[in-house]
Design a protein around this motif. Sequence first.
Motif: not given
Ligand SMILES: C[S@@+](CC[C@H](N)C(=O)[O-])C[C@H]1O[C@@H](n2cnc3c(N)ncnc32)[C@H](O)[C@@H]1O
Length: 435
Positions: A101-103, A125-127, A147-149, A175-178, A204-206
């Motif tokens: 449902a999500r994907t 954001v958070g790949c 981007v993923d931390a 981090r997207v912040e960095d 918040g990161s988005v």
């Molecule tokens: C819910 S998962 C989603 C993964 C992928 N987008 C998917 O749909 O399958 C969220 C991801 O965001 C990353 N994440 C969360 N906050 C982040 C940030 N501030 N900067 C970079 N990555 C972040 C997490 O490490 C995690 O891998």
Amino acid sequence: MQSGGDFSNGFHGDHHRELELEDKQGPSLSSFGRAKKRSHAGARDPRGGLANVLRVSDQLGEHKSLETSESSPPPCTDFDVAYFHSYAHVGIHEEMIKDRARTETYREAIMQHQSLIEGKVVVDVGCGTGILSIFCAQAGAKRVYAVDASDIAVQAKEVVKANGLSDKVIVLHGRVEDVEIDEEVDVIISEWMGYMLLYESMLGSVITARDRWLKPGGLILPSHATLYMAPISHPDRYSHSIDFWRNVYGIDMSAMMQLAKQCAFEEPSVESISGENVLTWPEVVKHIDCKTIKIQELDSVTARYKFNSMMRAPMHGFAFWFDVEFSGPASSPAKNTSETSIASGSSSISPSGEVNQKKRTNPSDALVLSTSPESPPTHWQQTIVYFYDPIDVEQDQVIEGSVTLSQSKENKRFMNIHLEYSSAGRSFVKESVMR
Ligand SMILES: C[S@@+](CC[C@H](N)C(=O)[O-])C[C@H]1O[C@@H](n2cnc3c(N)ncnc32)[C@H](O)[C@@H]1O
């Protein structure tokens, strides 16, 4: 919330009235491995030892040094490090990706907005494993910054390479912040929703990414999110966890019941309920426009509620669920009313238990991913805040009060829930922490 077995607060049994439970943040007694909880956003990650925490911390420090001096990003705390570490495990990504449902809704949303993605620059954001980035590349994006931390970014890079997309999808491990991206982008995509929508505090990161890179008028997916709540009756759950102790192999173990209530209902519970459990129409707790919301608005969210029970039943607490909507600049969002949202979400909640027609779009034809009890199941399920004891409600009885969701000061990934309840002369407060 698990407070380490302090039962002296009187929030039990017949003492439901006007009692208050302190917000204690002691160590949790709950099974840390609630398997369904997709991110245990804290230092109790069973997979993460201190060595790992420090290693990730060092990496994050490297990225931090890339940041320009004029705007300093928020510090990456040990809790953040543990949070990112929890996303390095394959299981969490497997669970999310297998959540069709999500994907599939994300893929459909990307394809539905192909005209706004083709030839354009995207930030994911958070790949995670890179799945949404690859969908965007398949939709014709010129360039995708993934981007993923978390260390999962290492695998994302490999996945991108194996699919021959390394020239289009640039994986940034930080981090997207960095991290630095030296151009404005046309599209931001992210799957940021936690349990009860706001748990994990990833939105918040988005917002940070949006404010750093999104062009004016750019596309952000999902575009809107709405959190709902409704009173529920769930006698099966109560008898399974509590009444069970009345007679155990012929032994009266009811002395266990207070402890069982404390352990079962102190923290919010992530589980699946059905429309039959819902006593009346849901109300909106928070509606979010992802293009305009400010980070400060997420520190604390308060909503007043007023329900009229549509039936006579024992009430066991409140269920929370959310939907997100994928509307582009051309389509207008669903109206922010509970009734519209019910009708426009992917399902209709029928307090009587009737299964209504599944709809995947709202009246404005925007795609909606709903986690309501009558929608196709998702890994988010629903989040239930249980009372310690059921309260009998009559048909048409008014149930009112307020709920406040706030980021825990201990760890912003945790969420404090302050629930005020009042009905038929009874009132009380329940405090809990989602950790
Ligand atoms: C819910 S998962 C989603 C993964 C992928 N987008 C998917 O749909 O399958 C969220 C991801 O965001 C990353 N994440 C969360 N906050 C982040 C940030 N501030 N900067 C970079 N990555 C972040 C997490 O490490 C995690 O891998």
